[in-house]
Motif scaffolding. Sequence first.
Motif, PDB file in Angstrom:
ATOM      1  N   ARG A   2      -0.715  10.728  -2.575  1.00 18.55           N
ATOM      2  CA  ARG A   2      -0.342   9.318  -2.513  1.00 18.55           C
ATOM      3  C   ARG A   2       1.112   9.103  -2.112  1.00 18.55           C
ATOM      4  NH1 ARG A   2      -3.996   5.895  -4.946  1.00 18.55           N
ATOM      5  NH2 ARG A   2      -2.733   4.350  -3.841  1.00 18.55           N
TER       6      ARG A   2
ATOM      7  N   ARG B 185       1.030   2.063  -8.533  1.00 20.26           N
ATOM      8  CA  ARG B 185       0.630   0.694  -8.200  1.00 20.26           C
ATOM      9  C   ARG B 185       1.753  -0.061  -7.499  1.00 20.26           C
ATOM     10  NH1 ARG B 185      -3.044  -1.676 -13.210  1.00 20.26           N
ATOM     11  NH2 ARG B 185      -4.832  -0.290 -12.865  1.00 20.26           N
TER      12      ARG B 185
ATOM     13  N   ALA C 243       2.323  -4.017   5.111  1.00 18.05           N
ATOM     14  CA  ALA C 243       1.231  -4.115   6.075  1.00 18.05           C
ATOM     15  C   ALA C 243       0.938  -5.563   6.426  1.00 18.05           C
ATOM     16  CB  ALA C 243      -0.024  -3.444   5.509  1.00 18.05           C
ATOM     17  N   ALA C 244       1.073  -6.457   5.448  1.00 14.41           N
ATOM     18  CA  ALA C 244       0.831  -7.880   5.720  1.00 14.41           C
ATOM     19  C   ALA C 244       1.861  -8.433   6.693  1.00 14.41           C
ATOM     20  CB  ALA C 244       0.864  -8.674   4.411  1.00 14.41           C
TER      21      ALA C 244
ATOM     22  N   GLU D 265      -0.637  -1.145   8.815  1.00 11.77           N
ATOM     23  CA  GLU D 265      -1.954  -0.985   8.195  1.00 11.77           C
ATOM     24  C   GLU D 265      -2.853  -0.122   9.074  1.00 11.77           C
ATOM     25  OE1 GLU D 265      -5.486  -3.772   6.254  1.00 11.77           O
ATOM     26  OE2 GLU D 265      -3.867  -4.667   7.423  1.00 11.77           O
TER      27      GLU D 265
ATOM     28  N   ALA E 277       1.715   1.109  -4.035  1.00 14.19           N
ATOM     29  CA  ALA E 277       0.590   0.539  -3.281  1.00 14.19           C
ATOM     30  C   ALA E 277       0.846  -0.928  -2.968  1.00 14.19           C
ATOM     31  CB  ALA E 277      -0.700   0.699  -4.086  1.00 14.19           C
ATOM     32  N   GLY E 278       1.407  -1.662  -3.931  1.00 13.44           N
ATOM     33  CA  GLY E 278       1.706  -3.073  -3.679  1.00 13.44           C
ATOM     34  C   GLY E 278       2.729  -3.251  -2.592  1.00 13.44           C
ATOM     35  N   THR E 279       3.749  -2.381  -2.570  1.00 14.77           N
ATOM     36  CA  THR E 279       4.773  -2.457  -1.526  1.00 14.77           C
ATOM     37  C   THR E 279       4.168  -2.187  -0.154  1.00 14.77           C
ATOM     38  OG1 THR E 279       6.421  -1.701  -3.120  1.00 14.77           O
ATOM     39  CG2 THR E 279       7.005  -1.563  -0.792  1.00 14.77           C
ATOM     40  N   GLU E 280       3.277  -1.202  -0.096  1.00 19.11           N
ATOM     41  CA  GLU E 280       2.650  -0.891   1.186  1.00 19.11           C
ATOM     42  C   GLU E 280       1.797  -2.052   1.683  1.00 19.11           C
ATOM     43  OE1 GLU E 280       0.528   2.697   0.507  1.00 19.11           O
ATOM     44  OE2 GLU E 280       2.296   3.978   0.682  1.00 19.11           O
ATOM     45  N   ARG E 281       1.092  -2.742   0.754  1.00 19.30           N
ATOM     46  CA  ARG E 281       0.266  -3.878   1.165  1.00 19.30           C
ATOM     47  C   ARG E 281       1.136  -5.011   1.719  1.00 19.30           C
ATOM     48  NH1 ARG E 281      -2.835  -2.468  -3.435  1.00 19.30           N
ATOM     49  NH2 ARG E 281      -1.698  -3.990  -4.711  1.00 19.30           N
ATOM     50  N   LYS E 282       2.293  -5.250   1.056  1.00 17.38           N
ATOM     51  CA  LYS E 282       3.191  -6.302   1.542  1.00 17.38           C
ATOM     52  C   LYS E 282       3.744  -5.957   2.921  1.00 17.38           C
ATOM     53  CE  LYS E 282       4.607  -7.926  -3.028  1.00 17.38           C
ATOM     54  NZ  LYS E 282       5.741  -8.073  -3.983  1.00 17.38           N
TER      55      LYS E 282
END
Length: 787
Positions: free
Chosen positions: A674, A767, A777-778, A784, A770-775
């Motif tokens: 991860r 987590r 990617a957005a 992404e 993961a949250g930082t990566e989602r932001k």
Amino acid sequence: MADVTALTFLALCLPFAGALAAPFVIRIFGANGAWLLAIAPLLAFLHFLRFAPAITGGEVVAGGYAWVPSYNLSFSWFLDGLSLAFALLITGIGTLIVLYAGGYLKGHKDQGRFFSFIFLFMGAMLGIVVSDSFLMLFVFWELTSITSFLLIGFDHERAAARRAALQALVVTGGGGLCLLAGLLLLWNISGVTEMSQLMRFGDAVRGSPIYLTALILVLAGAFTKSAQFPFHFWLPNAMEAPTPVSAYLHSATMVKAGVYLLMRLNPVMGATPAWEILLPFFGGLTLVVGTALAIRQTDLKLKLAYTTVSSLGLLVMLIGFGSEHAVEAAAIYLVAHSLFKGAMFMVAGIIDHETGTRDITRLAGLGRAMPLTWVIALAAALSMAGLPPFFGFLAKEEIYTALIGGDVRALTFTAVTVFGNALMFAVAFAVALKPFLGRPVETPIHPHEAPVLLWLGPAVLAALGLLAAIFSSFTHAVLSSPISAAIRQTPADIDVSLALHPGVPLALSALTVLLGIGIYWQLARVRAAMAIFLIAAGRGPDHGFDLAISGLVRFAGRLMRILQPGRLQIYIACTFLSVAAILIIPPVVYGELPHPPAWPADVGLYEWAVLLIAAVGLAAVLVARDRLTAIVSLGIQGFAVAMIFLLFGAPDLAFTQFMVETLSVVILALVITRLRLSPDDQRPLGRSLFDAALALACGLGLTLLLLRATQAPFNDALTVFFNAYSKSIAHGANVVNVIIVDFRGTDTLGEIAVVAVAGLAILALIRIRAGTERKLAANDPALETEG
């Protein structure tokens, strides 16, 4: 005696009970709840008043409970003339302050919280003056610093209040730590931990080679608490607190704690050259500085605050003189100051509350609108100025009687006292006359007389200042004589009355009055001249405090950048360096290296096979080109150790080791997948060599430790104990399991908690990642797709 001890313990707890009840009482009854809350300090006052006849007769009332007898620690208290007088002042004036606060803070949204703080403060100060145990004294001493921090910073939304609260906490808290060291030295010298017993060791304390060190530490605690120069700056800044706090702080509580301590220790540490030089010098200097700064101020509370500084200096100076008359003068002035200063502060609060300002230059003509307040202010000012027929006059006359002498020392301190009292005379009437005389001026609030909750307290104190002088024989017998007897540990038989002291004391009193009138007459010019002088003198200790704090913050920041640079590899390297140093250096320095072990001759083929597997696993770790392979190879070492446990008859340990290694490999593999890490080792050669040397050093240290442990004689006491009691006590046949679950149950629970917390921390980090990566990617769809 048991009933007395229980009731006294209950009386000491009453303020703390009031702190718990205050929010609920105020929520139900509002400002009128002050009448109900005042019952707590009133009951405590009546309880301590019961002891007055016995203590006036020369008795000492003591009691308490043993806490840790093996260390001679107890929750003990004792009452003599000194502690009883303070207890009566704290609870008596505290009762009036509670009522006053009910009117002053009427309608305030945090009035309940304020009452909780003031009751905690009252209980802490009461604990100081009745404490016999060193430990109990220190705990309450520091509690006054904490509660005063809460009170001074009560209006925490203002930066000035927060700064003043922090300043008071730092100065008095630091002094408290010095006091703790001083008390430990007194314990070391005398071998006792109670004040009542310490009184018998005066000669031993004064003759000790560490006497001077102990004295300086004790004086640091007393001087910071009682605002002696150069620590005086925190007390005027504490005026950021609401006026009820100021009135209580200056009249009967915190600032008097240092004076109380010096009075209490006078029989033990007094009558030495150091005592008789340091106390009069700093006390006299504080007297002059305080009154000079008071003249400059235009804020009523600040003027009174600086006169408190000067009064505390006068008390310290008198304690340092130590003669019978000086001690008697200190005792009388202690009581007189509590009465007139409490009244004066409450009058200043009334003026502020009913006009909306405390600036003396914006006040005039209030006598018509507030006649009752004016009468109270005049009565308190007459006592503060040392005029008959008030109790302050008796104190001033006794002070001059104590100080007069033909030598240079006596003449110097007499001149200092006359000058300080003259300035105090001018300040007293500046507060009592300037706002009330002349033509009325416009104020932020239309002036009017205060409600009963506001004027009741100062009226009672001002009246007591008059009655104490009129019935001076009774006051002397009940208060000042027992106080001076406790300070000197000898009976006091000085007569105190309203009769004038003929000769030099009377002439000094007349000179004080004439100088005071002259200063008051030219108050504006004197204030301007003092302002010019202070500007020329430069910034004082208050600015020095700010520089010290800012310097400390900068130093801490630089040190943190060195010790906590934010790089995990540095933290790990420092940790393993410490481990290696601890394991290797002591055996080398103290000659405790183990003997070289002999190679066992009966190593079987299967044991060689296990060692070969471990060696192969080690080689695989070293040559692995990616981290995942290295993690899996590292697990081989753990499995090899588990095999050794199994071969040597410890299947339970082997099973545990198999489970731990399996979980470790799985968890590390999951985590490593991860994280975005480089596929291979990017360390430079120098870093790799350093890490290798560090790993070898830790391994060598652990090897030396294990060899030394196995070569030491085996003590089977625990083995015998566990074998004998595992079945009978823990009802388990498996000794190892019984040790882990029962005998070391709490330790095992702690280990489980540590593992659980570590797991939760890892989960949180994953987590967050993961949250930082989602932001990200957005914001950038290409990321992404790449992921």
